[in-house]
Design an enzyme around this catalytic site. Structure first.
Site, PDB file in Angstrom:
ATOM      1  N   TYR A  34      -0.545   4.009   6.292  1.00 50.73           N
ATOM      2  CA  TYR A  34      -0.068   2.689   5.882  1.00 50.73           C
ATOM      3  C   TYR A  34       0.812   2.082   6.970  1.00 50.73           C
ATOM      4  O   TYR A  34       1.636   2.754   7.582  1.00 50.73           O
ATOM      5  CB  TYR A  34       0.738   2.775   4.588  1.00 50.73           C
ATOM      6  CG  TYR A  34      -0.084   3.051   3.346  1.00 50.73           C
ATOM      7  CD1 TYR A  34      -1.475   3.051   3.363  1.00 50.73           C
ATOM      8  CD2 TYR A  34       0.535   3.307   2.126  1.00 50.73           C
ATOM      9  CE1 TYR A  34      -2.217   3.307   2.227  1.00 50.73           C
ATOM     10  CE2 TYR A  34      -0.192   3.560   0.982  1.00 50.73           C
ATOM     11  CZ  TYR A  34      -1.566   3.565   1.030  1.00 50.73           C
ATOM     12  OH  TYR A  34      -2.288   3.816  -0.109  1.00 50.73           O
ATOM     13  N   GLY A  76      -7.480  -6.332  -6.606  1.00 50.95           N
ATOM     14  CA  GLY A  76      -7.197  -7.232  -5.502  1.00 50.95           C
ATOM     15  C   GLY A  76      -6.554  -8.546  -5.926  1.00 50.95           C
ATOM     16  O   GLY A  76      -6.634  -9.542  -5.193  1.00 50.95           O
TER      17      GLY A  76
END
Length: 330
Positions: free
Chosen positions: A53, A215
């Protein structure tokens, strides 16, 4: 905050999991630290990250932000059940990714350094490695556990077959094996109900859904468009999914309005009502988004609401009448 055991373990974790993928790329370090502090204030003790990440900030940047937050002390590390992941390539050189014993050892040490801690509570495999035998993986994980560097092992993006193979290999070595599986799971993507959820329930794994709002599409995207608000769910993959599901999403947002609920809260609450789900990962980019997500734990859905949602987002059972995992059979 409500708590539950992580799968069959004695580890107590919050029913909402704080996802950190946005920390760095979308959320400033200052705001990231504020969100983590706020999570503790509201009883969220389960934080999820991954070594890769960071995106444009650089791989590892998110773990570094968490590490600097831990370094501020005041019991921050002690109150946190810390989960991170290994698999994704951290460089271009061979053995800087996947699940070889060499990379597992190196990646764990590097994550510990970035996170400024001496152990990882739940060390998750970010993806199955089809090229590395389970004997090698479990030996490497066992060494880390013996060294006190990790406590539990979890998986992410595994199929039901992968969970079974991993658990049987662990059983043959008299190991605990996997304790959790992190999967894509939400109202618009229910495929895990066919094989993954039954396998997880059978082997006692806690299920941690990622992308619970698909999303952002289940977060009231159509309402935000009508109100002139901005949304990141209007281009690329999100745009295609929005066009594909627009009619269903309009009906979904009407259900939420009828209940007087925020669509994002409804989507999270639905996951909390699913058998075997430990808690969905919330990935707030702002403190306001974090505050909205908190309401899911206090939201109870009655049988009629659950039926309405099933009608809108049918389970992926080809024959309809039989429960998974036998749903496909006659």
């Amino acid at each position: 905050m409500e708590y539950t055991n992580l799968g069959r373990t004695g580890l107590s974790v919050s029913r909402l999991v704080l996802g950190t993928m946005n920390f760095g790329p979308q959320t400033s370090e200052e705001d990231s630290h504020a969100i983590m502090d706020r999570a503790h204030e509201h009883g969220i003790n389960f934080f999820d990250s991954a070594n890769v990440y960071g995106r444009e900030k650089g791989k590892g940047a998110t773990e570094q932000i968490i590490g600097r937050w831990f370094a501020r002390g005041d019991g921050r590390r002690e109150r946190t059940v810390l989960a991170t992941k290994v698999y994704g390539a951290m460089g271009d050189w061979p053995n800087e990714g996947r699940l070889s014993a060499l990379n597992i050892r190196r990646a764990c040490d590097e994550s510990l350094r970035r996170l400024q801690t001496d152990h990882i509570d739940v060390y998750q495999m970010h993806h199955v490695d089809r090229a590395t035998p389970w004997e090698e993986i479990w030996e490497a994980m066992s060494v880390l556990r013996q060294q006190g560097k990790i406590l539990y092992v979890g998986s992410s993006n595994f199929a039901g077959w992968h969970i079974a193979a991993a658990q049987e290999a662990a059983r043959s070595r008299h190991l605990v094996g996997l304790v959790s599986e992190q999967s894509l799971y939400n109202l618009l993507s229910r495929w895990v109900e066919l094989e993954v959820l039954p396998a997880a329930r059978h082997y006692g794994l806690g299920v941690i859904p990622w992308s619970p709002l698909h999303g952002g599409l289940l977060g009231g995207v159509l309402r935000k468009q009508r109100e002139g608000g901005t949304s990141r769910s209007t281009a690329g993959w999100e745009g295609r999914e929005l066009a594909r599901h627009r009619d269903t999403l309009e009906q979904y947002e009407k259900v939420a309005a009828d209940l007087g609920a925020d669509p994002a809260v409804l989507a999270l609450a639905w996951l909390l009502h699913q058998d075997g789900v430990t808690g969905p990962i919330i990935g707030p980019r702002t403190p306001d988004q974090f505050d909205t997500a908190l309401r899911a734990v206090e939201t109870t859905l009655d049988a009629d609401t659950l039926t309405r949602l099933d009608d809108l987002f049918p389970p992926p059972a080809p024959n309809g009448a039989k429960p998974a995992p036998e749903a496909y059979a006659w």
